[in-house]
Write a protein that holds these residues in place. Sequence first.
Motif, PDB file in Angstrom:
ATOM      1  N   SER A 117       4.680   8.802  -1.987  1.00 17.99           N
ATOM      2  CA  SER A 117       3.985   8.680  -2.443  1.00 17.99           C
ATOM      3  C   SER A 117       4.861   7.175  -3.620  1.00 17.99           C
ATOM      4  CB  SER A 117       4.042   9.783  -3.441  1.00 17.99           C
ATOM      5  OG  SER A 117       3.497   9.534  -4.499  1.00 17.99           O
ATOM      6  N   ASP A 118       4.015   6.312  -2.506  1.00 22.24           N
ATOM      7  CA  ASP A 118       5.064   5.342  -3.100  1.00 22.24           C
ATOM      8  C   ASP A 118       3.133   3.923  -3.590  1.00 22.24           C
ATOM      9  OD1 ASP A 118       3.216   4.413  -0.469  1.00 22.24           O
ATOM     10  OD2 ASP A 118       4.779   3.102   0.305  1.00 22.24           O
ATOM     11  N   LYS A 119       2.238   4.559  -4.416  1.00 24.95           N
ATOM     12  CA  LYS A 119       0.770   3.756  -4.298  1.00 24.95           C
ATOM     13  C   LYS A 119      -0.076   4.506  -4.996  1.00 24.95           C
ATOM     14  CE  LYS A 119      -0.803   3.255   0.470  1.00 24.95           C
ATOM     15  NZ  LYS A 119       0.690   3.917   0.693  1.00 24.95           N
ATOM     16  N   LYS A 120      -0.280   4.050  -5.958  1.00 22.84           N
ATOM     17  CA  LYS A 120      -1.443   4.644  -6.418  1.00 22.84           C
ATOM     18  C   LYS A 120      -3.417   4.682  -5.809  1.00 22.84           C
ATOM     19  CE  LYS A 120      -3.489   5.554 -10.994  1.00 22.84           C
ATOM     20  NZ  LYS A 120      -3.166   4.941 -12.089  1.00 22.84           N
ATOM     21  N   ASP A 121      -3.283   5.381  -4.940  1.00 24.31           N
ATOM     22  CA  ASP A 121      -4.499   4.449  -4.193  1.00 24.31           C
ATOM     23  C   ASP A 121      -5.756   5.899  -4.366  1.00 24.31           C
ATOM     24  OD1 ASP A 121      -3.065   6.719  -2.665  1.00 24.31           O
ATOM     25  OD2 ASP A 121      -3.034   6.393  -1.015  1.00 24.31           O
TER      26      ASP A 121
END
Length: 332
Positions: free
Chosen positions: A108-112
Motif C-alpha cells: 500500500s505505497d501509493k494513492k491509486d
Amino acid sequence: MTDDSVPMGQFADSLRIFAGSSHPELAQEIAAYLNTRVSEIHTERFSNDNLMVQLGESVRGKDVVIIQSFTPNVSEHLLELLMMIDAARSASARTIHAVIPYYSYARSDKKDAPRISIAGRLIADLLGHAGADHVMTMTLHSPQVHGFFPVPTDHLTADEVFVDYFHTLDLSNAIVVSPDIGHAKRASRLAKSLGIGVAAGDKERQSDDSVAISTIIGDVDGRDAIVFDDEIATGGSVCELVNLLEARGVGRIILACTHGVFSGPAIARLAAMDKVYEIVTTNTVPIPSYKRLANMRVLSVGHIFGRAINCNLMGQSISSLFAFWSEKWIGH
Ligand code: R5P
C-alpha cells in the motif's frame, strides 16, 4: 545458520530480545545467532476483546529488539508490535529496534484510487509514534517505501541466500525472469550476480488474485528460467508467468521469492504447476507444514537479521551486508 554468529557474552546484559506472536521460530534463530535468548512476554485478551501485552523482564536502560512479521492476522500482529514498542518505551528502554522481516503494508505505497489510505506510510508513522528508534526490514515491495519510515531504517536483502543457493545449480542455460517490468531491477541485480541474463513480463494487476501478463520482454525461448519476485501472495503473478514461459518453450522453471506468503489459492495453484521444478523462498514469514509442497525449499535469513542487529548495537557500519554483490559474486 552460518558460522559467523557473535561470541557468547558480547552484549553482556545490555540486550533484550522479544518475539511478537507472528514468528517465534525466526526470533529464536536470530537470538541464537546473537548468542542470547528470547525474553518472555505475557499477552492477555480481555472479555471486551482488548489486548494486553506485558514484557516479561526489565528493560530499563537496555537495548530492546522486538521481532514481528506482518503475517495474518496482520492487524493483530501490528497492534501487538505497537504495544510492545510502547511498553518498552514506557519501561525506560535505552533503544528500541523493531525488526519486521515482512512488512506486508509496503504494497500500500501509493494513492491509486480515490479516498484510500497510503497505509504503508501510515503504519511507518505509527511505529515512530509508538517509540521505535530504528526499524529493520527486508525486501520492501518497492524500494521507495524505505522513505516512509520516520526513523533510521535498514532495508535488508535476502539476495545473499539466493545467490549462494543458485550457485549450487547448473545455470549454464538459465535466465532470471521478473513477472513485472516494474520490478525488473531487482531481478537484474540477481541475474548479474549469477552471471546470467534477465527478462521481464509486462504485468497488469486485474484484482487481488489475478494478473494479466501480455508479453515477456527478453530472450527466454528454450532457456531454463528462475522466476524472481519480492513475494508470492495468491500465486497469480507467478502462475500467469509460468503459463507464458511454457508457451515459449522454456525448460526447467524455478520460482523464487523473498516472502512466501502463499495466501488464498496460492498453494493449490502452485501444486498444479507441473512444470515448476522448485519453489525457493525464505523464512521471513512462517510457512506451516500444510503449505510446504514437496518441491519447496525454505532458506533461512535469520543470520542476516542477526548481523544487522549486531552491527547496529556495536555501532558498526552495515554497508558490509550489501557488499557481497561486488566483493563476492560479481565476475564469479
Ligand atoms: C506485486 O507487484 C509483487 O511484486 C508481487 O508480484 C505480488 O505481490 C504477488 O502477488 P500474487 O502472488 O497475488 O500475484
